[in-house]
Design an enzyme around this catalytic site. Structure first.
Site, PDB file in Angstrom:
ATOM      1  CB  CYS A   2      -0.921   0.003   1.219  1.00 51.66           C
ATOM      2  SG  CYS A   2      -2.055  -1.399   1.284  1.00 51.66           S
ATOM      3  N   GLY A  28      -1.137   0.918  -4.994  1.00 49.49           N
ATOM      4  CA  GLY A  28      -2.447   0.362  -4.684  1.00 49.49           C
ATOM      5  C   GLY A  28      -3.535   1.040  -5.478  1.00 49.49           C
ATOM      6  CG  ASN A 101       3.088  -0.581   2.608  1.00 50.47           C
ATOM      7  OD1 ASN A 101       2.522  -1.550   2.107  1.00 50.47           O
ATOM      8  ND2 ASN A 101       4.286  -0.171   2.227  1.00 50.47           N
ATOM      9  N   GLY A 102       1.787  -3.029   4.767  1.00 50.26           N
ATOM     10  CA  GLY A 102       2.457  -4.228   5.259  1.00 50.26           C
ATOM     11  C   GLY A 102       1.460  -5.304   5.632  1.00 50.26           C
ATOM     12  CE1 TYR A 258       4.887  -4.931 -11.500  1.00 49.12           C
ATOM     13  CE2 TYR A 258       4.127  -4.897  -9.225  1.00 49.12           C
ATOM     14  CZ  TYR A 258       3.861  -4.837 -10.578  1.00 49.12           C
ATOM     15  OH  TYR A 258       2.566  -4.690 -11.009  1.00 49.12           O
TER      16      TYR A 258
END
Length: 504
Positions: A2, A28, A101-102, A258
């Site tokens: 995210c 996201g 995020n995670g 990526y």
């Protein structure tokens, strides 16, 4: 994966938060949200969809205040409904919101602890709501009517003791300020920057440095693993290491392959340069493993692999050509839910230029191969465009294991490299030859950007999970949540629930 942003400014921050989220949109595309604080009043807008679709003029006008946080969601471990859109909020103590995020690998145990011991109810399936409630409970231990800086850092220390996994979070405490903190392994990225305006100094905390760049902030540095960064409402910065030793910095190597934008600096490593070095290493692999190759032209699969492909072609003395035109209005297929949607989107997203393929032995270069469905279709596109032979190279090693730290890779059995060797994978995707980057070469290519980083999380490639405690039972549960079959079943249940609600 995210994207998060938090900001304490001197002027209204709603437009800046919006712009930051558009820059972090690659992290996201499932949902977006912004929460601001204005003189005791909280303002929230969040929903499923892209940033540009979630926020309209009427929403922006209501997001008043000089302090706020924002989030773009990429769903993980089954969190796909609108209820999981962030930021999340709890009113006790003080009023706290959070964007995360995670992924917490002990979320199930924590959820039970929160209910039985902390007397807190979790309303969604999101581990981010769990993280928020753990932080809120730890902050409540101070028992004070007004929170102080030491109380905030003590609460983050409590989070580190209880929460296992990956978390880079920004949290807003009403009337107090914004805190950003990162797990002791530093798996997911988080950085902060500052800018000086005519009215004073402003601070922002973000997933990637590019979000700071576009807002005119200067990158100060990364938030260190285990560290907390707190900016109070007066714009004063406070930092403290909140984790107990030992701390082993282990950023996710897939960020460089990526996830992150090439114009970002992540943990002191320029992503663009890391990808150039990946191209150098991959070219060396081609020369080593295939010295008598008959490649005519190198063509990247846009967009992430361009840098790698360009450097590979240069090192091998080959032509580099753009062979695919990308439709900018189709999202990244890797983060689209559902195999049917992904299959349909590839043809919509990429269209070949036959002139670059006709009669050529083409080496297609991609950043990675996950499910293989996209690669298979692209190889066929190249053949249909007239390529004599189609070879395929991946800037990353074979993805053989699920990621448990916030990347929603599929169940292990849905990974194309699961229990297959390179020749078998080549046959499945229809390539005449397939070359993967070696893991040690990938580590060297990324690590050269910051030799101070002792290791990287490479779990999706080698199955070694840096936090430990990842059992076969846990992986089996993750596989059940992430499989396309399970996703389809959940979507059918959601549709049935909506139909029942409408009928009633």
């Amino acid at each position: 994966m995210c994207g998060v942003i938090g900001m304490v400014g001197r002027e209204p921050v709603n437009q800046l938060l919006y712009e930051a989220l558009t820059v972090l949109q690659h992290r996201g595309q499932d949902a977006a949200g912004i929460m601001t604080y204005d003189a005791g009043q909280l303002n929230l807008r969040k929903s499923n969809g892209l940033v540009r679709d979630v926020f309209r003029t009427r929403h922006m006008r209501r997001l008043t205040g000089t302090m706020g946080i924002g989030h773009v969601r990429y769903p993980t471990a089954g969190c796909e409904s609108e209820a999981e859109a962030q930021p999340f909020y709890v009113n006790s103590p003080y009023g706290i919101s959070l964007a995360h995020n995670g992924n917490l690998v002990n979320a199930r145990r924590l959820k039970r602890e929160l209910f039985i011991s902390d007397l807190r109810h979790i309303n969604t399936d999101s581990d981010s709501e769990i993280l928020l409630n753990v932080f809120a409970h730890e902050l409540a231990q101070s028992g004070k009517t007004r929170v102080e800086v030491d109380d905030i850092f003590a609460a983050v220390s409590g989070v580190h003791r209880r929460c296992h996994g990956a978390y880079a979070a920004v949290s807003m405490i009403n009337g107090c300020g914004i805190v950003g903190f990162r797990d002791p392994n530093g798996i997911r990225p988080l950085c902060f920057g500052e800018r000086v305006t005519a009215t004073g100094r402003e601070y922002a905390i973000a997933s990637e440095s590019v979000a700071l760049d576009v807002l005119g902030f200067t990158l100060v540095r990364e938030v260190l693993p285990g560290e907390a960064v707190f900016v109070d409402t007066d714009g004063v910065l406070h930092t403290r290491q909140c984790a107990e030793e030992p701390i082993t910095h282990s950023p996710c190597i897939f960020e460089y392959v990526y996830l992150s934008r090439p114009d970002s600096i992540v943990d002191g490593i320029t992503v663009h340069k890391a990808r150039l070095r990946m191209g150098e290493r991959l070219a060396a692999k081609v020369e080593r493993a295939w010295p008598d190759h008959d490649i005519d032209v190198v063509i990247p699969i846009p967009d992430t692999s361009r840098t790698v492909a360009m450097q590979l072609a240069y090192e091998l003395g080959l032509k580099y050509r753009e062979g695919f035109i990308k439709n900018r209005y189709i999202g990244r297929t890797f983060i689209m839910p559902g195999q049917a949607v992904r299959q349909k989107s590839v043809r919509q997203k990429l269209n070949p230029i036959p002139l670059e393929f006709r009669g050529q032995n083409v080496l297609l270069v991609d950043d990675s191969i996950v499910r293989g469905n996209t690669s298979q279709q692209i190889v066929q596109l190249a053949r249909d465009a007239g390529a004599a032979k189609v070879y395929f190279a991946s800037a990353a090693p074979p993805v053989r294991y699920p990621n448990v730290y916030g990347i929603d890779m599929p169940a292990a059995e849905e990974l194309i490299a699961h229990e297959r060797n390179e020749d078998q994978i080549a046959r499945v995707i229809g390539a005449d030859k397939l070359i993967y980057q070696d893991l040690e070469d990938l580590k060297a290519a990324v690590g050269a950007g910051n030799p101070a980083i002792p290791r990287f999380d490479c779990s999706c490639f080698d199955g070694e999970y840096v936090t430990g405690g990842i059992s076969d039972a846990y992986l089996a549960g993750i596989s059940e949540m992430r499989s396309d079959t399970a996703r389809s079943r959940r979507r059918e249940e959601d549709l049935e629930n909506v139909a029942l609600h409408n009928h009633s």
